[in-house]
Design a protein around this motif. Sequence first.
Motif, PDB file in Angstrom:
ATOM      1  N   VAL A  63       0.844  -1.196   0.000  1.00 50.85           N
ATOM      2  CA  VAL A  63       0.000   0.000   0.000  1.00 50.85           C
ATOM      3  C   VAL A  63       0.880   1.248   0.000  1.00 50.85           C
ATOM      4  O   VAL A  63       0.623   2.196  -0.746  1.00 50.85           O
ATOM      5  CB  VAL A  63      -0.979   0.002   1.200  1.00 50.85           C
ATOM      6  CG1 VAL A  63      -1.707   1.336   1.305  1.00 50.85           C
ATOM      7  CG2 VAL A  63      -1.977  -1.140   1.070  1.00 50.85           C
ATOM      8  N   LEU A  64       1.935   1.245   0.807  1.00 54.32           N
ATOM      9  CA  LEU A  64       2.853   2.385   0.836  1.00 54.32           C
ATOM     10  C   LEU A  64       3.475   2.625  -0.534  1.00 54.32           C
ATOM     11  O   LEU A  64       3.521   3.760  -1.022  1.00 54.32           O
ATOM     12  CB  LEU A  64       3.945   2.156   1.883  1.00 54.32           C
ATOM     13  CG  LEU A  64       4.989   3.261   2.007  1.00 54.32           C
ATOM     14  CD1 LEU A  64       4.354   4.558   2.462  1.00 54.32           C
ATOM     15  CD2 LEU A  64       6.088   2.834   2.956  1.00 54.32           C
ATOM     16  N   GLN A  65       3.923   1.567  -1.188  1.00 49.82           N
ATOM     17  CA  GLN A  65       4.523   1.717  -2.516  1.00 49.82           C
ATOM     18  C   GLN A  65       3.499   2.236  -3.529  1.00 49.82           C
ATOM     19  O   GLN A  65       3.822   3.063  -4.376  1.00 49.82           O
ATOM     20  CB  GLN A  65       5.129   0.400  -2.998  1.00 49.82           C
ATOM     21  CG  GLN A  65       5.957   0.546  -4.252  1.00 49.82           C
ATOM     22  CD  GLN A  65       7.120   1.515  -4.089  1.00 49.82           C
ATOM     23  OE1 GLN A  65       7.918   1.380  -3.167  1.00 49.82           O
ATOM     24  NE2 GLN A  65       7.222   2.489  -4.975  1.00 49.82           N
ATOM     25  N   ALA A  66       2.263   1.774  -3.417  1.00 50.77           N
ATOM     26  CA  ALA A  66       1.208   2.276  -4.306  1.00 50.77           C
ATOM     27  C   ALA A  66       0.992   3.767  -4.076  1.00 50.77           C
ATOM     28  O   ALA A  66       0.777   4.528  -5.030  1.00 50.77           O
ATOM     29  CB  ALA A  66      -0.090   1.503  -4.078  1.00 50.77           C
ATOM     30  N   CYS A  67       1.078   4.185  -2.832  1.00 52.21           N
ATOM     31  CA  CYS A  67       0.915   5.615  -2.519  1.00 52.21           C
ATOM     32  C   CYS A  67       2.040   6.437  -3.139  1.00 52.21           C
ATOM     33  O   CYS A  67       1.804   7.528  -3.654  1.00 52.21           O
ATOM     34  CB  CYS A  67       0.881   5.824  -1.008  1.00 52.21           C
ATOM     35  SG  CYS A  67      -0.631   5.203  -0.249  1.00 52.21           S
ATOM     36  N   ILE A  68       3.241   5.905  -3.101  1.00 54.14           N
ATOM     37  CA  ILE A  68       4.385   6.586  -3.717  1.00 54.14           C
ATOM     38  C   ILE A  68       4.206   6.623  -5.228  1.00 54.14           C
ATOM     39  O   ILE A  68       4.325   7.677  -5.852  1.00 54.14           O
ATOM     40  CB  ILE A  68       5.704   5.880  -3.331  1.00 54.14           C
ATOM     41  CG1 ILE A  68       5.967   6.035  -1.833  1.00 54.14           C
ATOM     42  CG2 ILE A  68       6.869   6.421  -4.155  1.00 54.14           C
ATOM     43  CD1 ILE A  68       7.070   5.132  -1.297  1.00 54.14           C
ATOM     44  N   ASP A  69       3.905   5.475  -5.816  1.00 47.79           N
ATOM     45  CA  ASP A  69       3.789   5.365  -7.274  1.00 47.79           C
ATOM     46  C   ASP A  69       2.687   6.254  -7.853  1.00 47.79           C
ATOM     47  O   ASP A  69       2.847   6.814  -8.934  1.00 47.79           O
ATOM     48  CB  ASP A  69       3.513   3.918  -7.687  1.00 47.79           C
ATOM     49  CG  ASP A  69       4.675   2.984  -7.395  1.00 47.79           C
ATOM     50  OD1 ASP A  69       5.798   3.465  -7.115  1.00 47.79           O
ATOM     51  OD2 ASP A  69       4.442   1.750  -7.420  1.00 47.79           O
ATOM     52  N   HIS A  70       1.568   6.347  -7.138  1.00 50.94           N
ATOM     53  CA  HIS A  70       0.400   7.068  -7.656  1.00 50.94           C
ATOM     54  C   HIS A  70       0.186   8.431  -6.993  1.00 50.94           C
ATOM     55  O   HIS A  70      -0.831   9.078  -7.242  1.00 50.94           O
ATOM     56  CB  HIS A  70      -0.858   6.213  -7.508  1.00 50.94           C
ATOM     57  CG  HIS A  70      -0.796   4.918  -8.239  1.00 50.94           C
ATOM     58  ND1 HIS A  70      -0.844   4.831  -9.614  1.00 50.94           N
ATOM     59  CD2 HIS A  70      -0.659   3.642  -7.782  1.00 50.94           C
ATOM     60  CE1 HIS A  70      -0.750   3.553  -9.972  1.00 50.94           C
ATOM     61  NE2 HIS A  70      -0.636   2.824  -8.883  1.00 50.94           N
ATOM     62  N   LYS A  71       1.120   8.812  -6.129  1.00 51.01           N
ATOM     63  CA  LYS A  71       1.021  10.110  -5.426  1.00 51.01           C
ATOM     64  C   LYS A  71      -0.312  10.242  -4.679  1.00 51.01           C
ATOM     65  O   LYS A  71      -1.023  11.245  -4.789  1.00 51.01           O
ATOM     66  CB  LYS A  71       1.234  11.258  -6.397  1.00 51.01           C
ATOM     67  CG  LYS A  71       2.617  11.253  -7.035  1.00 51.01           C
ATOM     68  CD  LYS A  71       2.747  12.341  -8.077  1.00 51.01           C
ATOM     69  CE  LYS A  71       4.120  12.385  -8.685  1.00 51.01           C
ATOM     70  NZ  LYS A  71       4.553  11.229  -9.418  1.00 51.01           N
ATOM     71  N   ILE A  72      -0.627   9.206  -3.920  1.00 49.15           N
ATOM     72  CA  ILE A  72      -1.882   9.152  -3.171  1.00 49.15           C
ATOM     73  C   ILE A  72      -1.830  10.119  -1.989  1.00 49.15           C
ATOM     74  O   ILE A  72      -0.847  10.144  -1.245  1.00 49.15           O
ATOM     75  CB  ILE A  72      -2.151   7.709  -2.673  1.00 49.15           C
ATOM     76  CG1 ILE A  72      -2.273   6.735  -3.842  1.00 49.15           C
ATOM     77  CG2 ILE A  72      -3.376   7.655  -1.767  1.00 49.15           C
ATOM     78  CD1 ILE A  72      -3.436   6.975  -4.774  1.00 49.15           C
ATOM     79  N   ASP A  73      -2.883  10.885  -1.820  1.00 49.61           N
ATOM     80  CA  ASP A  73      -2.986  11.826  -0.706  1.00 49.61           C
ATOM     81  C   ASP A  73      -3.607  11.187   0.530  1.00 49.61           C
ATOM     82  O   ASP A  73      -3.206  11.473   1.658  1.00 49.61           O
ATOM     83  CB  ASP A  73      -3.846  13.034  -1.113  1.00 49.61           C
ATOM     84  CG  ASP A  73      -3.245  13.792  -2.280  1.00 49.61           C
ATOM     85  OD1 ASP A  73      -2.128  14.306  -2.140  1.00 49.61           O
ATOM     86  OD2 ASP A  73      -3.909  13.856  -3.345  1.00 49.61           O
ATOM     87  N   ILE A  74      -4.602  10.334   0.315  1.00 52.84           N
ATOM     88  CA  ILE A  74      -5.371   9.758   1.423  1.00 52.84           C
ATOM     89  C   ILE A  74      -5.598   8.272   1.174  1.00 52.84           C
ATOM     90  O   ILE A  74      -5.981   7.876   0.071  1.00 52.84           O
ATOM     91  CB  ILE A  74      -6.744  10.449   1.551  1.00 52.84           C
ATOM     92  CG1 ILE A  74      -6.562  11.944   1.816  1.00 52.84           C
ATOM     93  CG2 ILE A  74      -7.592   9.804   2.644  1.00 52.84           C
ATOM     94  CD1 ILE A  74      -7.843  12.737   1.692  1.00 52.84           C
ATOM     95  N   VAL A  75      -5.373   7.460   2.201  1.00 54.97           N
ATOM     96  CA  VAL A  75      -5.704   6.026   2.160  1.00 54.97           C
ATOM     97  C   VAL A  75      -6.881   5.805   3.095  1.00 54.97           C
ATOM     98  O   VAL A  75      -6.855   6.252   4.244  1.00 54.97           O
ATOM     99  CB  VAL A  75      -4.522   5.143   2.609  1.00 54.97           C
ATOM    100  CG1 VAL A  75      -4.947   3.678   2.695  1.00 54.97           C
ATOM    101  CG2 VAL A  75      -3.337   5.295   1.689  1.00 54.97           C
ATOM    102  N   ILE A  76      -7.886   5.121   2.592  1.00 56.20           N
ATOM    103  CA  ILE A  76      -9.037   4.759   3.420  1.00 56.20           C
ATOM    104  C   ILE A  76      -9.116   3.235   3.479  1.00 56.20           C
ATOM    105  O   ILE A  76      -9.588   2.594   2.539  1.00 56.20           O
ATOM    106  CB  ILE A  76     -10.354   5.339   2.864  1.00 56.20           C
ATOM    107  CG1 ILE A  76     -10.249   6.859   2.749  1.00 56.20           C
ATOM    108  CG2 ILE A  76     -11.536   4.932   3.761  1.00 56.20           C
ATOM    109  CD1 ILE A  76     -11.450   7.522   2.108  1.00 56.20           C
ATOM    110  N   PRO A  77      -8.605   2.634   4.561  1.00 55.33           N
ATOM    111  CA  PRO A  77      -8.715   1.182   4.707  1.00 55.33           C
ATOM    112  C   PRO A  77     -10.125   0.821   5.159  1.00 55.33           C
ATOM    113  O   PRO A  77     -10.686   1.470   6.043  1.00 55.33           O
ATOM    114  CB  PRO A  77      -7.675   0.845   5.781  1.00 55.33           C
ATOM    115  CG  PRO A  77      -7.476   2.101   6.546  1.00 55.33           C
ATOM    116  CD  PRO A  77      -7.848   3.243   5.643  1.00 55.33           C
TER     117      PRO A  77
END
Length: 98
Positions: A63-77
């Motif tokens: 999930v962290l790598q996906a946030c880096i790759d896609h420049k995610i601002d917010i994660v909602i689990p």
Amino acid sequence: MTRVLVTGAGGAGAITVADSLRARDVTLYMADVDPRARGLSLVPHERRVGLPRQGGSVLAEVVLQACIDHKIDIVIPTRDDELLPLARRRARFREVGT
């Protein structure tokens, strides 16, 4: 535009969150371990994130790598078993801008 990643795309919680964000100024990404999860169909292929079947630290790192790759601002689990592993890496997510 805010980029939001919702995990547990196969569950009702994730689909409800996705539906509530549609009218907002967000770019929605969906993630799940099942490549056929119903909620993944709510976003284009390039905004779908595959997750590993292993939970815990492996899932959190993906999930962290996906946030880096896609420049995610917010994660909602949306799954209980994801909350603690992601919360334990809160500082790392903050470092990458999520």
